[in-house]
Structure formats: structure tokens, C-alpha cells
Design a protein around this motif. Sequence first.
Motif, mmCIF file in Angstrom:
data_model
loop_
_atom_site.group_PDB
_atom_site.id
_atom_site.type_symbol
_atom_site.label_atom_id
_atom_site.label_comp_id
_atom_site.label_asym_id
_atom_site.label_seq_id
_atom_site.Cartn_x
_atom_site.Cartn_y
_atom_site.Cartn_z
ATOM 1 N N ALA A 132 -10.215 2.743 -3.549
ATOM 2 C CA ALA A 132 -10.815 1.501 -3.055
ATOM 3 C C ALA A 132 -11.649 1.779 -1.817
ATOM 4 O O ALA A 132 -11.288 2.610 -0.977
ATOM 5 C CB ALA A 132 -9.742 0.461 -2.742
ATOM 6 N N ALA A 189 -7.576 -3.712 -0.634
ATOM 7 C CA ALA A 189 -7.218 -2.306 -0.802
ATOM 8 C C ALA A 189 -6.059 -2.107 -1.762
ATOM 9 O O ALA A 189 -5.875 -1.007 -2.301
ATOM 10 C CB ALA A 189 -6.859 -1.696 0.550
ATOM 11 N N VAL A 245 -13.499 -0.564 1.240
ATOM 12 C CA VAL A 245 -13.665 -1.877 1.851
ATOM 13 C C VAL A 245 -14.680 -1.746 2.979
ATOM 14 O O VAL A 245 -14.460 -0.987 3.926
ATOM 15 C CB VAL A 245 -12.335 -2.428 2.397
ATOM 16 C CG1 VAL A 245 -12.550 -3.816 3.015
ATOM 17 C CG2 VAL A 245 -11.275 -2.489 1.306
ATOM 18 N N VAL A 265 -8.135 5.154 0.097
ATOM 19 C CA VAL A 265 -8.826 3.946 0.545
ATOM 20 C C VAL A 265 -9.722 4.304 1.724
ATOM 21 O O VAL A 265 -9.270 4.934 2.687
ATOM 22 C CB VAL A 265 -7.838 2.843 0.975
ATOM 23 C CG1 VAL A 265 -8.592 1.589 1.414
ATOM 24 C CG2 VAL A 265 -6.857 2.520 -0.139
ATOM 25 N N LEU A 272 0.829 -1.208 0.000
ATOM 26 C CA LEU A 272 0.000 0.000 0.000
ATOM 27 C C LEU A 272 0.866 1.262 0.000
ATOM 28 O O LEU A 272 0.402 2.333 0.396
ATOM 29 C CB LEU A 272 -0.935 0.000 1.213
ATOM 30 C CG LEU A 272 -1.928 -1.161 1.299
ATOM 31 C CD1 LEU A 272 -2.732 -1.087 2.593
ATOM 32 C CD2 LEU A 272 -2.869 -1.180 0.097
ATOM 33 N N LYS A 274 -0.162 5.169 -0.606
ATOM 34 C CA LYS A 274 -1.612 5.344 -0.488
ATOM 35 C C LYS A 274 -1.970 5.958 0.865
ATOM 36 O O LYS A 274 -1.251 5.803 1.849
ATOM 37 C CB LYS A 274 -2.333 4.007 -0.652
ATOM 38 C CG LYS A 274 -2.177 3.380 -2.033
ATOM 39 C CD LYS A 274 -3.036 2.146 -2.180
ATOM 40 C CE LYS A 274 -2.807 1.469 -3.536
ATOM 41 N NZ LYS A 274 -3.179 2.351 -4.669
ATOM 42 N N PHE A 279 -2.428 -1.782 7.422
ATOM 43 C CA PHE A 279 -2.277 -0.828 6.318
ATOM 44 C C PHE A 279 -0.973 -0.041 6.473
ATOM 45 O O PHE A 279 -0.217 0.135 5.510
ATOM 46 C CB PHE A 279 -3.459 0.135 6.288
ATOM 47 C CG PHE A 279 -4.672 -0.377 5.554
ATOM 48 C CD1 PHE A 279 -4.906 -1.727 5.394
ATOM 49 C CD2 PHE A 279 -5.599 0.508 5.029
ATOM 50 C CE1 PHE A 279 -6.026 -2.192 4.725
ATOM 51 C CE2 PHE A 279 -6.719 0.064 4.359
ATOM 52 C CZ PHE A 279 -6.934 -1.293 4.202
ATOM 53 N N VAL A 334 -12.158 2.505 4.584
ATOM 54 C CA VAL A 334 -12.603 1.277 5.233
ATOM 55 C C VAL A 334 -13.753 1.626 6.171
ATOM 56 O O VAL A 334 -13.557 2.300 7.183
ATOM 57 C CB VAL A 334 -11.470 0.592 6.011
ATOM 58 C CG1 VAL A 334 -11.984 -0.690 6.689
ATOM 59 C CG2 VAL A 334 -10.303 0.266 5.093
ATOM 60 N N ALA A 387 -5.287 6.224 3.693
ATOM 61 C CA ALA A 387 -6.467 5.431 4.044
ATOM 62 C C ALA A 387 -7.155 6.003 5.274
ATOM 63 O O ALA A 387 -6.500 6.409 6.235
ATOM 64 C CB ALA A 387 -6.068 3.978 4.316
#
Length: 253
Positions: free
Chosen positions: A139, A227, A141, A89, A5, A8, A27, A91, A10
Amino acid sequence: MGTRLSGKTALVTGATSNIGRAVAEAFAAQGAHVAVSGRDAGRGRAVVEAVAAAGGRAVFVPADLDGTVATSHDLADRAERALGGRVDVLVNNAAVVPVAGTAETDEAALDAVWAVNVKAPFFLVARLAPAMAARGGGAVVNTSSWMARPGTAGVVAYTASKAAIEVLTRDWAAEFGPAGVRVNAIAPGVVREDPQRPDPGAAAMAGTPYGRILPPSAIAAAAVSLASDEAFGVHGACLDVDGGRGAVAVFAG
């Protein structure tokens, strides 16, 4: 430190304990800059400190998700600022799990479950997914549950909310997937931070292929995969990480 990852950013909701904490730490261990979100500042700081001690990057972004547009958008705005201007990302893990049957669930309790478990993810996706699409990809999740599919007495508001999340996962995949935003879900079995501690949930895992309560790291590993760019062909899926609870017949002994 891994690189799955790397580069990225998140946002992980409900990230101060159990599944959410494990996802945030996993992550960060794979190179992501993580916004750890939850209600408890002390536990949030503990997650950030653990991530830093392991060589990762994380920041605590407090939020008490109530299902309103304003609260979800405010969290998204603050997470973007904390992460340098973008969230790659999302979540959606925060949830409430009231234990009550239909007749015992009043309007306020049902509204509270729907607010945290469905409306908050809905408005976070509404705010963040279009921005991901404008950048060319991202992404989402979502956390569902093995209980979303079989009939389960005693937690009806929760299971209905998780069934809704699975439907929304497919809807969002159809809506945002063509613009490069992958939306998927994970349906965990019974998960505890200390799977060796006696827990009534252990009965639900007895007789499954795995045979016992799952550690949060099992869910975190799946979240990292979904992810990451390696899951480029996965859209609208719900990955069962339940020790086989939903795949095989389980008989009470």
C-alpha cells in the motif's frame, strides 16, 4: 495495541512532527514495524522513544529528501534494511509549504517545492512499489491537501504540487493496482499538533462542519484504514479529512 497492521512494515516520510508523527505512532499502535524518516535526529529519536514506550516498534531512518533518484533510493534501501528486508506500506508525507504568490516565487523556490513534494514521492514509489508488486501486494498512502482543488492565492507552488500528487495517485493505482499494490491519498484540512493554540489557519476552518483546526490523529486514523487490508477495494481514491472544508460553501463572516 491493535492488530490492523500486524506483521506489516511501513516507511513514513516527514514523520518527526505533526501529521507524519501521528501516522507513525498510529501505525505502530496497530502492530506495524515503522521506519520514522525525517531530517531532525532529535525529533526522530523522540518519536521512536514514544512508540517504544507505548509498546510498539520503530526505528529512525534519517533523510533530507531533495528530489533526486539517489536520495530517494538510498532512503528506500536503508528503510528496507532497518525493517528486515521489505517495506509493505509507504506513506509519502514529507512536504515543504512556502508562502508566496506567483511573482514572488523564483526558480529555486519552485524547484525546491517540486523536489520534496513531487519528485521524492515519485522516486520512492518507483523504487518500492515494484518490490511490493513482486511480493503480491502493498500500500502507498500519499498526503495531499484540501488546497489542491480550489483556487488559492499565496501558496501556488505548494497547491500545484499537491494537485500533481493527486493525479499521480490515480496513475499509480492504474499502474500498480493490478499487481495488488493499493495507492490512495488523503487530503487534510488545517492540521496542528495543538489545535487549541491560536493559529491563523483557524480562519480556513471556520464555518466548516467540524468548525475548527483538526488534530493530527484525524489524519492518522484515515491512514491506518487505507494502509490496512480492510481497504482492499479502495484504489486511486483521495480521502478528504478536512472537517468538511471542501464539501460545503464557507462564507467569511
